[in-house]
Scaffold this motif. Structure first.
Motif, short mmCIF file in Angstrom:
data_model
loop_
_atom_site.label_atom_id
_atom_site.label_comp_id
_atom_site.label_asym_id
_atom_site.label_seq_id
_atom_site.Cartn_x
_atom_site.Cartn_y
_atom_site.Cartn_z
N GLN A 184 39.28 48.64 30.73
CA GLN A 184 40.72 48.88 30.60
C GLN A 184 41.56 47.61 30.49
O GLN A 184 42.76 47.68 30.25
N GLY A 185 40.95 46.46 30.68
CA GLY A 185 41.70 45.21 30.66
C GLY A 185 42.03 44.74 32.06
O GLY A 185 42.11 45.55 32.99
N ILE A 186 42.24 43.45 32.21
CA ILE A 186 42.47 42.87 33.53
C ILE A 186 43.75 43.41 34.16
O ILE A 186 43.84 43.55 35.38
N ALA A 187 44.75 43.78 33.34
CA ALA A 187 46.02 44.27 33.87
C ALA A 187 45.85 45.60 34.61
O ALA A 187 46.68 45.96 35.45
N ALA A 188 44.78 46.34 34.29
CA ALA A 188 44.56 47.64 34.93
C ALA A 188 44.00 47.52 36.33
O ALA A 188 44.01 48.50 37.10
N VAL A 189 43.49 46.34 36.69
CA VAL A 189 42.87 46.16 38.00
C VAL A 189 43.96 45.79 39.02
O VAL A 189 44.60 44.75 38.93
N GLU A 190 44.16 46.67 39.98
CA GLU A 190 45.20 46.44 40.99
C GLU A 190 44.83 45.25 41.86
O GLU A 190 43.72 45.15 42.39
N ASP A 191 45.77 44.32 41.99
CA ASP A 191 45.56 43.11 42.80
C ASP A 191 44.29 42.37 42.38
O ASP A 191 43.50 41.92 43.22
N ALA A 192 44.11 42.24 41.08
CA ALA A 192 42.92 41.55 40.57
C ALA A 192 42.91 40.10 41.04
O ALA A 192 43.90 39.39 40.89
N PRO A 193 41.81 39.63 41.61
CA PRO A 193 41.75 38.23 42.03
C PRO A 193 41.78 37.31 40.81
O PRO A 193 41.29 37.69 39.74
N PRO A 194 42.34 36.12 40.94
CA PRO A 194 42.40 35.20 39.80
C PRO A 194 41.02 34.84 39.27
O PRO A 194 40.86 34.55 38.08
N GLU A 195 40.02 34.89 40.13
CA GLU A 195 38.66 34.58 39.68
C GLU A 195 38.16 35.60 38.66
O GLU A 195 37.42 35.25 37.73
N LEU A 196 38.56 36.86 38.82
CA LEU A 196 38.18 37.88 37.84
C LEU A 196 38.90 37.64 36.52
O LEU A 196 38.29 37.77 35.45
N ALA A 197 40.19 37.30 36.59
CA ALA A 197 40.94 37.02 35.37
C ALA A 197 40.33 35.85 34.61
O ALA A 197 40.22 35.88 33.38
N ALA A 198 39.90 34.81 35.34
CA ALA A 198 39.29 33.65 34.69
C ALA A 198 37.94 34.02 34.06
O ALA A 198 37.60 33.55 32.97
N PHE A 199 37.18 34.86 34.74
CA PHE A 199 35.88 35.30 34.25
C PHE A 199 36.05 36.08 32.94
O PHE A 199 35.41 35.76 31.92
N ILE A 200 36.90 37.09 32.94
CA ILE A 200 37.13 37.88 31.74
C ILE A 200 37.73 37.02 30.63
O ILE A 200 37.37 37.12 29.46
N GLY A 201 38.67 36.13 31.01
CA GLY A 201 39.29 35.27 30.02
C GLY A 201 38.30 34.37 29.32
O GLY A 201 38.40 34.13 28.10
N ALA A 202 37.30 33.87 30.05
CA ALA A 202 36.28 33.01 29.45
C ALA A 202 35.44 33.79 28.44
O ALA A 202 35.09 33.25 27.38
N MET A 203 35.16 35.04 28.74
CA MET A 203 34.38 35.85 27.80
C MET A 203 35.20 36.27 26.59
O MET A 203 34.67 36.44 25.49
N GLU A 204 36.50 36.44 26.79
CA GLU A 204 37.38 36.83 25.67
C GLU A 204 37.65 35.67 24.71
O GLU A 204 38.02 35.90 23.56
N ALA A 205 37.46 34.45 25.18
CA ALA A 205 37.80 33.27 24.38
C ALA A 205 36.69 32.96 23.38
O ALA A 205 35.97 31.97 23.49
#
Length: 441
Positions: free
Chosen positions: A98-119
Motif C-alpha cells: 500500500q505504500g509507506i504512507a499507509a503504515v501508521e507511525d512507520a519508523p524512519p528505518e522502514l521508510a529508508a528501506f523501502i526508499g532504497a528499493m524504490e530508487a
C-alpha cells in the motif's frame, strides 16, 4: 586505490557508526580468516587469457564487500527488540502493498528501506528486465522444480558461508524443506508478469528476503556464537552473489568457453533481470558485471578468495538435511513420486554443475549419486530439454507466443501453490548451535 574500492571501504566503515547495536563488536579493519588472498588469488591472476584474469580492483572489491551487510535493511531489523519480528514483517508487507504512507507511525528505518528499493538506478533497463523475466519463465516452469534442491545444496559447500544457515536451525528436515521452498518461491515469483514493478509481488518477495537476511545478521551477531574474526559478517554481499548470479554465471562461463565475448539480445535480457533482482536484494553495482568475461571474473574472484573449508558437522549436516527433506506440500502418490524423481535429478544436477562430475567428492560431502540417480537425471534432462525447446520455438512464433507464455504463467502459479506460503522469517528463538558451530565459535 580506485574510486570504486574507496567507496566500498567507506560503506563498510560506516556500518559501526550507523548500527552500533549490531556491529559494535566487529573489527572492520581486520581481514577475517574466511578471506584467502594467498596462493589461489595469485594463481587466478596469472592464469588464462588476459580478459579473464581477475584484476586487482576486482579482488579488492570482493575483499571489501566480504565485510558489508545491508545498512538500510539491517537498521530496520535492528528494531526487533522494540517491535518484535512479527510486527516488523507486518509493517514491511503493508508498505510494499500500500505504500509507506499507509503504515501508521512507520519508523524512519522502514521508510529508508523501502526508499532504497524504490530508487531504481540509471543502469537498470526495466524493459530488458521484463523481457528477461519472460524468457526465464520457461526454465522456471520446467527446469526449476527439478533443479532447485541441487542448486540449494551448492550453497552449503563451504563452512564460512554456510554457518548462518546452521545457526538458524536449518539442520532439521522440516526447516530445510521450508528454506528450499522459500527460495523456489522467490525466484518463481520474480519472473511473473509485472512482479518486479513497485507494487508487484516480486518486489515484495525481494523485500522479505532482504529483511530475513538482516534478521539473520542481527540474531547471529547477538547470539554469542559468531566469531567475526573468522567469519566476517553474516551473509555479506559477496555471499549473495552466487544465489543471485548462478544462472548467468553458468551461462557466461559457457559463452566464454565457446569463444564468445558478447551476449545475444535474449541473454542480455536475462542478465538484466538477474542484475535488477540483485539490486533489490541490496547488492552494489560493482558486483554486477554486464559482460560474459566480467561476470566470470567477479565470480572467480569471490570463489577463489573464499577460504576452502568443508565441516561435516555444519556443511555435511545441512546437505543431508536438505537431501532428506520432503518438499511437496501433499502426500499424494503423485507428490511422493515427484519427490523421489526430483531428488535423484537434484543429485545429478549438483554433481554435473557444481562438482564437474567428481563422484568421489560428492560421496565425501554426503551426496551419494547412484546409477539409478544418474539414469533418472538423464531421462528427466531429456524430457525437460524437449519441453523447454518446444516452448522456445513457440515463443519465436508470433501466433503461438502469447498462448505459450500464458501457459507458462499458469504453470508457475501452480508451482507457487505447491511450494506453499513463504514466510521469509528468521526468529531468534529457533537459533540453536550444532557441534560444528560450537567448535567454530
Amino acid at each position: 586505490m580506485t574510486p570504486a574500492v574507496e567507496r566500498a571501504r567507506q560503506r563498510i566503515a560506516a556500518q559501526k557508526a550507523l548500527l552500533p547495536q549490531m556491529y559494535a563488536s566487529v573489527d572492520f579493519d581486520r581481514q577475517p580468516e574466511r578471506f584467502n588472498d594467498e596462493a589461489t588469488a595469485v594463481m587466478v591472476r596469472d592464469c588464462g587469457p588476459p580478459e579473464l584474469r581477475v584484476t586487482d580492483e576486482e579482488f579488492e572489491l570482493v575483499r571489501a564487500y566480504t565485510m558489508l551487510g545491508d545498512v538500510v535493511a539491517d537498521a530496520y531489523a535492528g528494531l526487533i527488540p522494540q517491535y518484535g519480528f512479527k510486527r516488523l514483517i507486518a509493517m514491511l508487507v503493508q508498505a510494499c502493498d500500500q505504500g509507506i504512507a499507509a503504515v501508521e507511525d512507520a519508523p524512519p528505518e522502514l521508510a529508508a528501506f523501502i526508499g532504497a528499493m524504490e530508487a531504481t538506478p540509471d543502469w537498470v533497463d526495466m524493459e530488458l528486465v521484463a523481457e528477461g523475466a519472460r524468457i526465464d519463465r520457461n526454465a522456471t516452469a520446467n527446469l526449476a522444480p527439478f533443479a532447485i534442491r541441487g542448486a540449494f545444496i551448492a550453497t552449503f559447500l563451504n563452512k564460512y558461508s554456510a554457518l548462518p544457515m546452521a545457526l538458524t536451525g536449518t539442520l532439521s528436515n522440516d526447516s530445510a524443506a521450508r528454506r528450499v521452498n522459500e527460495t523456489a518461491t522467490f525466484f518463481a515469483t520474480t519472473v511473473l508478469p509485472g512482479a518486479l514493478e513497485r507494487h508487484g509481488e516480486g518486489f515484495k518477495a525481494a523485500a522479505m528476503v532482504r529483511l530475513m537476511h538482516s534478521m539473520v545478521r542481527f540474531n547471529a551477531l547477538r547470539s554469542g556464537r559468531w566469531d567475526s574474526a573468522v567469519y566476517g559478517v553474516p551473509i555479506p554481499q559477496v555471499d549473495q552473489m552466487p544465489a543471485g548470479l548462478i544462472p548467468i554465471f553458468l551461462m557466461a562461463f559457457k559463452i566464454v568457453g565457446q569463444g564468445r565475448r558478447t551476449f545475444t539480445a535474449s541473454e542480455r535480457a536475462q542478465v538484466e533481470l538477474a542484475r535488477y533482482r540483485c539490486f533489490l536484494l541490496g547488492l552494489p553495482e560493482e558486483l554486477l558485471a554486464t559482460t560474459p568475461e566480467g561476470i566470470v571474473r567477479i565470480m572467480t574472484a569471490r570463489n577463489s578468495t573464499l577460504r576452502q573449508g568443508f565441516d561435516d558437522e555444519t556443511c555435511g549436516e545441512l546437505i543431508r538435511a536438505t537431501l532428506s527433506a520432503y518438499l511437496p506440500a501433499s502426500r499424494s502418490p503423485a507428490a511422493r513420486l515427484h519427490n523421489v524423481i526430483e531428488k535423484s535429478f537434484a543429485k545429478g544436477f549438483f554433481l554435473r554443475q557444481f562438482l564437474k562430475g567428481d563422484q568421489a567428492a560428492a560421496q565425501r560431502m554426503g551426496v551419494p549419486v547412484s546409477g539409478l540417480d544418474r539414469a533418472v537425471f538423464a531421462l528427466v534432462a531429456v524430457a525437460v530439454g524437449l519441453r523447454m525447446g518446444a516452448y522456445r520455438w513457440a515463443s519465436r512464433t508470433p501466433l503461438l507466443r502469447g498462448a505459450a507464455d500464458a501457459i507458462l504463467v499458469r504453470k508457475i502459479r501452480a508451482l507457487l501453490q505447491r511450494y506453499g506460503h513463504a514466510e521469509f522469517t528468521s526468529d531468534a528463538g529457533a537459533y540453536r548451535p550444532t557441534p560444528g558451530v560450537r567448535a567454530a565459535a
